[in-house]
Design a protein around this motif. Sequence first.
Motif, PDB file in Angstrom:
ATOM      1  N   LEU A  53       0.274 -34.092 -17.995  1.00 39.57           N
ATOM      2  CA  LEU A  53      -1.175 -34.044 -18.179  1.00 39.57           C
ATOM      3  C   LEU A  53      -1.802 -35.241 -17.467  1.00 39.57           C
ATOM      4  O   LEU A  53      -1.493 -36.393 -17.794  1.00 39.57           O
ATOM      5  CB  LEU A  53      -1.521 -34.104 -19.672  1.00 39.57           C
ATOM      6  N   THR A  54      -2.639 -34.952 -16.502  1.00 41.27           N
ATOM      7  CA  THR A  54      -3.266 -36.014 -15.710  1.00 41.27           C
ATOM      8  C   THR A  54      -4.583 -35.515 -15.122  1.00 41.27           C
ATOM      9  O   THR A  54      -4.671 -34.341 -14.706  1.00 41.27           O
ATOM     10  CB  THR A  54      -2.333 -36.468 -14.556  1.00 41.27           C
ATOM     11  N   PRO A  55      -5.603 -36.389 -15.071  1.00 40.52           N
ATOM     12  CA  PRO A  55      -6.861 -35.944 -14.454  1.00 40.52           C
ATOM     13  C   PRO A  55      -6.690 -35.624 -12.969  1.00 40.52           C
ATOM     14  O   PRO A  55      -7.561 -34.997 -12.368  1.00 40.52           O
ATOM     15  CB  PRO A  55      -7.814 -37.125 -14.670  1.00 40.52           C
TER      16      PRO A  55
ATOM     17  N   VAL B 163      -1.310 -31.033 -14.566  1.00 40.61           N
ATOM     18  CA  VAL B 163      -2.442 -30.263 -15.092  1.00 40.61           C
ATOM     19  C   VAL B 163      -3.511 -31.197 -15.672  1.00 40.61           C
ATOM     20  O   VAL B 163      -3.204 -32.119 -16.427  1.00 40.61           O
ATOM     21  CB  VAL B 163      -1.953 -29.275 -16.180  1.00 40.61           C
ATOM     22  N   SER B 164      -4.764 -30.909 -15.309  1.00 42.83           N
ATOM     23  CA  SER B 164      -5.928 -31.619 -15.860  1.00 42.83           C
ATOM     24  C   SER B 164      -6.691 -30.650 -16.746  1.00 42.83           C
ATOM     25  O   SER B 164      -6.748 -29.456 -16.455  1.00 42.83           O
ATOM     26  CB  SER B 164      -6.830 -32.071 -14.708  1.00 42.83           C
ATOM     27  N   ILE B 165      -7.296 -31.148 -17.834  1.00 41.05           N
ATOM     28  CA  ILE B 165      -8.113 -30.225 -18.644  1.00 41.05           C
ATOM     29  C   ILE B 165      -9.588 -30.336 -18.279  1.00 41.05           C
ATOM     30  O   ILE B 165     -10.429 -29.701 -18.911  1.00 41.05           O
ATOM     31  CB  ILE B 165      -7.900 -30.393 -20.163  1.00 41.05           C
ATOM     32  N   GLY B 166      -9.933 -31.092 -17.265  1.00 40.98           N
ATOM     33  CA  GLY B 166     -11.334 -31.148 -16.840  1.00 40.98           C
ATOM     34  C   GLY B 166     -11.621 -32.450 -16.119  1.00 40.98           C
ATOM     35  O   GLY B 166     -10.821 -33.375 -16.138  1.00 40.98           O
TER      36      GLY B 166
ATOM     37  N   TYR C 193     -12.928 -35.367 -16.314  1.00 42.40           N
ATOM     38  CA  TYR C 193     -13.289 -36.555 -17.088  1.00 42.40           C
ATOM     39  C   TYR C 193     -11.968 -37.243 -17.419  1.00 42.40           C
ATOM     40  O   TYR C 193     -10.914 -36.636 -17.306  1.00 42.40           O
ATOM     41  CB  TYR C 193     -14.047 -36.186 -18.370  1.00 42.40           C
TER      42      TYR C 193
ATOM     43  N   LEU D 205      -9.519 -39.133 -20.104  1.00 40.51           N
ATOM     44  CA  LEU D 205      -9.166 -39.430 -21.492  1.00 40.51           C
ATOM     45  C   LEU D 205      -8.332 -40.708 -21.529  1.00 40.51           C
ATOM     46  O   LEU D 205      -7.851 -41.161 -20.492  1.00 40.51           O
ATOM     47  CB  LEU D 205      -8.352 -38.265 -22.073  1.00 40.51           C
TER      48      LEU D 205
ATOM     49  N   ALA E  49      -5.033 -33.644 -24.235  1.00 41.06           N
ATOM     50  CA  ALA E  49      -4.928 -32.624 -23.181  1.00 41.06           C
ATOM     51  C   ALA E  49      -3.724 -31.708 -23.457  1.00 41.06           C
ATOM     52  O   ALA E  49      -3.830 -30.481 -23.331  1.00 41.06           O
ATOM     53  CB  ALA E  49      -4.808 -33.283 -21.820  1.00 41.06           C
TER      54      ALA E  49
HETATM   55  N1  ADE Z   1      -5.238 -37.644 -19.133  1.00 34.59           N
HETATM   56  C1  ADE Z   1      -6.377 -38.364 -19.024  1.00 34.59           C
HETATM   57  N2  ADE Z   1      -7.416 -37.589 -18.712  1.00 34.59           N
HETATM   58  C2  ADE Z   1      -6.925 -36.312 -18.604  1.00 34.59           C
HETATM   59  C3  ADE Z   1      -7.501 -35.065 -18.285  1.00 34.59           C
HETATM   60  N3  ADE Z   1      -8.800 -34.924 -18.001  1.00 34.59           N
HETATM   61  N4  ADE Z   1      -6.698 -33.989 -18.263  1.00 34.59           N
HETATM   62  C4  ADE Z   1      -5.388 -34.114 -18.515  1.00 34.59           C
HETATM   63  N5  ADE Z   1      -4.788 -35.257 -18.825  1.00 34.59           N
HETATM   64  C5  ADE Z   1      -5.539 -36.361 -18.869  1.00 34.59           C
END
Ligand code: ADE
Length: 248
Positions: free
Chosen positions: A88-90, A132-135, A137, A139, A145
């Motif tokens: 999980l990463t932006p 995968v990013s959930i959007g 922004y 976190l 996420a």
């Molecule tokens: N970790 C920090 N921000 C995130 C995001 N937007 N989606 C997934 N993982 C994250």
Amino acid sequence: MRYYVMTLFPEMIMEGMHTSIIGRAMDRGLLSLEAVNIRDFAEPQRKSRIDDYPYGGGAGMVMQAEPVYRTWESIVGKIGRKARCVYLTPAGRVFDQPLARELALEEDLIFLCGHYEGIDERVVEEIVTDQVSIGDYVLTGGELAAMVVMDAVSRMVPGVLTNELSGLDESFSGSLLEYPQYSRPEKKKKKEVPQILLSGHHQNVDRWRREQSIRRTLERRPELLEKAELDKKDRKYLQELLANREEM
Ligand code: ADE
């Protein structure tokens, strides 16, 4: 579906997931969840530290490769194969319903939750199959996420929703947003339930709902209409909406 989550906050994952529909699906044995603490795999000489300064300088700390790698090895050893591993990463691909559906076909899923400024790229390259990013922004960590992704995937696992149809009928299944819903009472502070829903005429109700979905999608997420599967009647209705808009 068996979930394994690599995290620094296992209690956050376990407590967050053991409620409502997902909690019941776990009790019923349709889903299982194990949160594995990356800190337990820290280098012995570093006590339980798993972060260090970034090479090249810059603010913040980086999660080290070795503890993450050993956590992953312990999970893969248990599963008996290299299951799909979602980081999980932006910086990842934006999560959506087609990806939820695809992930729901797996038997095992491993999630990697990052903290600080990120994770040493070498272990990401070694173990991660999907970023995968959930959007758009940022976190403070990947746990929320991972829970979002597990929730959306779980409801696509057969048997998790006891009302099977509701997994299919909702927003995004046909790239349209969901129509508005109403329940009792019929009248609340002068606001009435649309008469058509009380008519008992199923075809008209279906048509009305379809048009509400199209209207909402046009108002809120017009870009989704490009992907939506619209028939002749739908397209005619959309044209009318667009024509009325131009008049205004
Ligand atoms: N970790 C920090 N921000 C995130 C995001 N937007 N989606 C997934 N993982 C994250």
